[in-house]
Design an enzyme around this catalytic site. Structure first.
Site, PDB file in Angstrom:
ATOM      1  N   ARG A   1       1.140 -11.212  10.140  1.00  0.00           N
ATOM      2  CA  ARG A   1       2.492 -10.708  10.455  1.00  0.00           C
ATOM      3  C   ARG A   1       3.534 -11.754  10.093  1.00  0.00           C
ATOM      4  O   ARG A   1       4.726 -11.458  10.004  1.00  0.00           O
ATOM      5  CB  ARG A   1       2.653 -10.395  11.954  1.00  0.00           C
TER       6      ARG A   1
ATOM      7  N   GLN B   1      -8.288  -4.730   8.875  1.00  0.00           N
ATOM      8  CA  GLN B   1      -7.260  -4.415   9.875  1.00  0.00           C
ATOM      9  C   GLN B   1      -7.679  -3.224  10.751  1.00  0.00           C
ATOM     10  O   GLN B   1      -6.842  -2.534  11.311  1.00  0.00           O
ATOM     11  CB  GLN B   1      -5.917  -4.115   9.201  1.00  0.00           C
TER      12      GLN B   1
ATOM     13  N   LYS C   1       0.821  -1.219   0.000  1.00  0.00           N
ATOM     14  CA  LYS C   1       0.000   0.000   0.000  1.00  0.00           C
ATOM     15  C   LYS C   1       0.848   1.259   0.000  1.00  0.00           C
ATOM     16  O   LYS C   1       0.554   2.218  -0.691  1.00  0.00           O
ATOM     17  CB  LYS C   1      -0.980   0.010   1.172  1.00  0.00           C
ATOM     18  N   THR C   2       1.947   1.262   0.797  1.00  0.00           N
ATOM     19  CA  THR C   2       2.799   2.469   0.872  1.00  0.00           C
ATOM     20  C   THR C   2       3.436   2.739  -0.491  1.00  0.00           C
ATOM     21  O   THR C   2       3.494   3.879  -0.951  1.00  0.00           O
ATOM     22  CB  THR C   2       3.882   2.296   1.965  1.00  0.00           C
TER      23      THR C   2
ATOM     24  N   ASP D   1      -3.693   8.038   4.580  1.00  0.00           N
ATOM     25  CA  ASP D   1      -3.160   6.699   4.836  1.00  0.00           C
ATOM     26  C   ASP D   1      -3.890   6.086   6.041  1.00  0.00           C
ATOM     27  O   ASP D   1      -4.377   6.814   6.911  1.00  0.00           O
ATOM     28  CB  ASP D   1      -1.656   6.829   5.130  1.00  0.00           C
ATOM     29  N   GLU D   2      -3.950   4.755   6.112  1.00  0.00           N
ATOM     30  CA  GLU D   2      -4.564   4.030   7.254  1.00  0.00           C
ATOM     31  C   GLU D   2      -5.970   4.559   7.556  1.00  0.00           C
ATOM     32  O   GLU D   2      -6.330   4.830   8.700  1.00  0.00           O
ATOM     33  CB  GLU D   2      -3.674   4.157   8.517  1.00  0.00           C
TER      34      GLU D   2
END
Length: 684
Positions: free
Chosen positions: A591, A245, A34-35, A214-215
């Site tokens: 993770r 998330q 995503k980044t 973002d987020e």
């Protein structure tokens, strides 16, 4: 440079990065780049001639802002950038905005921002009775849901919330009088200004023609409303996030912002990033199976780009000590094979579970780092208990006495403690002995009548417990909690659940110590834990231990998740949200890069006693073990039902619609309509 970056993107990433006008939701699965996508989009907009100063990118941390800036700049010729784009946190944007526009509220722009410690001090001066952390949390909640002091007062039904609303009103008056701004005001005041001044809202919206966030799944109601104001004259809002998330509901984040984005911003284009570059296919397959049990989601499936990978291991143990031994054995094998400790991590849902891990690692001589939290014996609530037990074994310990004489609160303030300390130094006698020896009237001359009585009662309680300790260590533990209500003092505190879990863990540990070592006493126990907590500081080569919340955004080659039992993971009962718990499970599993081990036990210490536990529903829901699905019971709601909410008070249901296993209720609270999930209200 940019051509190379664009060609390295997959089709979905490229589609998102080259989108220019109109609202865009980038639904980015875990490990899906995503980044990389959002920074490439920033670079792309600049490369096609869009004025960089008209681009605003908002993040949640300074670290994320810095990383995005560096990555975007590495893709373009920076000599063509006259004015850099504004890339900062929500709160930094609010600060910059207020520096220019605070006068709109008839306030000077030389305001001072107060931190959490300042806020606590101000609130403590206004009200010494209500737990300060409760005031901090509730006032923050009011501000982030745009509830004014007067609205809070009107809607508060319970006495405690009427008192909090009163403190809120006085706190706001104090901030205004002294031209102070707290952290929440950095979002609230800009919104108030833009709401009040339509012309200014249009100007700011025209200035920032392209807004990126973002987020986005972590935004709250206030942040959403602020973004709506920033998009007054256009619809060029690009948000990136993952509904699966969204794990910060307890902090005020609302998943509805991302679930309803396409309804809130018409003509939204949705691009799903589903290709995962982090985990093996096996790990992703089980993560997908788990999250599919959630109803409140937009729906996507992580697609692996790596090999199938090893099977996920599920450990079944009799108790936490056996669980720790198995994990230590696995870690030692990995280290012997040349694997690095920094590529390994252990996750848990409840912080108290770190205690048995820390003890096991210390005994095995293994290095560990506790990330995003304090080591068990460094936590304030545990240090308080240790101080209590030190006084019970040694009444001359002034340091411990001063720490616990007002915990839980019994009206003994800093000034009283200082007077007792001075008298102790003057007479060369411990404070405890002074209280014991002085007549109530003589003690009152030093500390006042009320405090004199309180201190005499406190001393008598300690003496009674010392006698019980000599008779029976187990009876002493029961009587200790009964005497001081220490655990109960965390009942209405925002992080109370975690603190109480730590207290329960500590009580359980001390009980177990006495069962295993019946010939030893409280002194021996205190010496034992003093040695454990004084372990040498660790090197870089250490296994990471952390809560699942702290692990978000991180990745590890070898991952262990412990405590997969009903009540520990998922947490169930009052105030818990099973869908958010499941999202935490999804975050935890994703993770892991190469190897994943999940662990459950048949019994743990819980609330000071050993309790039998059932394995977590998440093990069967993720397809790792056979088992039946646990369905939550939700009683039906209908129009006309009377309900009670802890902040908004009593209200009447006007509309009830099924929302997953819950109900979405439209409730009229004394003329104010609010949409609230049924799990947050009680029927009257």
């Amino acid at each position: 440079m940019l051509e190379n970056s664009l060609s390295s993107l997959n089709e979905s990433q490229k589609e998102a990065a080259q989108h220019i006008d109109g609202s865009l939701l980038i639904l980015a699965g875990a490990g899906s780049g995503k980044t990389k996508t959002i920074t490439t989009r920033l670079a792309y907009l600049i490369s096609i001639g869009i004025d960089p100063s008209s681009i605003l990118t908002l993040t949640f941390t300074n670290k994320a802002a810095t990383e995005m800036r560096e990555r975007a700049y590495s893709m373009i010729d920076t000599s063509i950038v006259n004015t850099p784009p504004l890339l900062c946190t929500f709160h930094k944007f609010g600060l910059l905005f207020l520096k220019f526009h605070m006068s709109e509220l008839d306030r000077r722009n030389n305001f001072i921002i107060i931190d959490t410690d300042d806020k606590k001090r101000i609130l403590k001066n206004i009200d010494k009775e209500i737990t300060t952390s409760l005031l901090v949390g509730e006032i923050s909640k009011y501000k982030n849901t745009l509830i004014s002091p007067s609205e809070a007062k009107q809607s508060a039904q319970l006495k405690i919330y009427q008192q909090i609303a009163d403190v809120y009103e006085k706190y706001e008056a104090y901030l205004l009088k002294n031209n102070l701004v707290d952290f929440d005001d950095l979002l609230l005041l800009p919104y108030k200004i833009l709401e009040k001044n339509e012309n200014l809202a249009e100007q700011i919206s025209q200035k920032y023609q392209y807004v990126m966030v973002d987020e986005y799944q972590d935004t709250n109601e206030l942040q959403y409303k602020l973004l709506k104001k920033l998009c007054t004259t256009h619809n060029n809002l690009c948000v990136v996030g993952d509904d699966d998330q969204s794990i910060y509901g307890w902090r005020g984040a609302t998943i509805k912002n991302i679930l309803n984005f396409a309804d809130y911003f018409k003509g939204t284009k949705v691009v799903k990033l589903e290709e995962n570059y982090r985990s093996t296919n096996t790990i992703l397959n089980h993560a997908n199976q788990l999250i599919e049990h959630n109803r409140d989601r937009l729906g996507k499936k992580l697609i692996g780009t790596r090999k199938e990978g090893d099977k996920i291991k599920v450990y079944e143990s009799s108790d936490e000590n056996e669980e720790t031994r198995k994990i230590i054995d696995d870690i030692n094998k990995l280290l012997a094979q040349g694997e690095s400790a920094k590529d390994m991590a252990i996750l848990f849902r409840v912080n108290a579970l770190s205690r048995s891990l820390e003890e096991g690692f210390n005994k095995a001589g293994l290095n560990y780092r506790l990330i995003g939290g304090m080591k068990f014996y460094e936590r304030a609530e545990i240090k308080d208990l240790i101080a209590y037990f030190r006084i019970l074994t040694n009444t001359t310990d002034n340091f411990s006495f001063k720490r616990i004489v007002n915990k839980p609160k019994r009206g003994i303030g800093k000034t009283t403690i200082e007077k007792l300390d001075a008298k102790s130094i003057e007479t060369k006698k411990p404070i405890f002995s002074l209280i014991e020896e002085l007549e109530p009237d003589d003690l009152a001359k030093i500390v006042g009548k009320k405090n004199s009585r309180t201190l005499k009662v406190f001393m008598a309680s300690i003496m009674d417990l010392k006698e019980i300790l000599d008779e029976s260590k187990m009876k002493f533990l029961d009587m200790f909690e009964e005497t001081f209500d220490y655990r109960a003092s965390y009942d209405n505190v925002p992080d109370g659940f975690d603190r109480q879990a730590n207290v329960d863990e500590f009580y359980g540990y001390i009980r177990d110590f006495f069962i295993q070592n019946p010939h030893l006493d409280l002194d021996d126990f205190l010496n034992e834990i003093a040695l454990e907590s004084e372990q040498s500081e660790l090197t870089e080569q250490a296994v990471s231990m952390m809560s699942i919340h702290s692990s978000k955004g991180l990745e590890y080659k070898h991952l262990f998740i412990i405590g997969l039992e009903e009540g520990f993971f998922p947490i169930i009962g009052d105030g818990s949200d099973i869908e958010e718990e499941r999202r935490l499970g999804y975050v935890a599993i994703t993770r892991a890069m190469d190897n994943l081990t999940l662990s459950f036990v048949h019994s743990r210490f819980y609330k000071g006693k050993r309790a039998s536990l059932l394995k977590s529903r998440f093990l069967s829901e993720s397809g790792l073990i056979k088992g039946s699905l646990t369905i939550e019971k939700t009683s039906a709601y209908k129009k006309g039902d009377l309900v009670q909410h802890k902040i908004f008070g009593m209200g009447r249901v006007q509309k009830a619609t099924k929302a997953g296993k819950d109900y979405k209720l439209t409730i009229n609270f004394g003329g104010q309509r609010r949409d609230i999930l049924s799990s947050f209200v009680e029927k009257i």
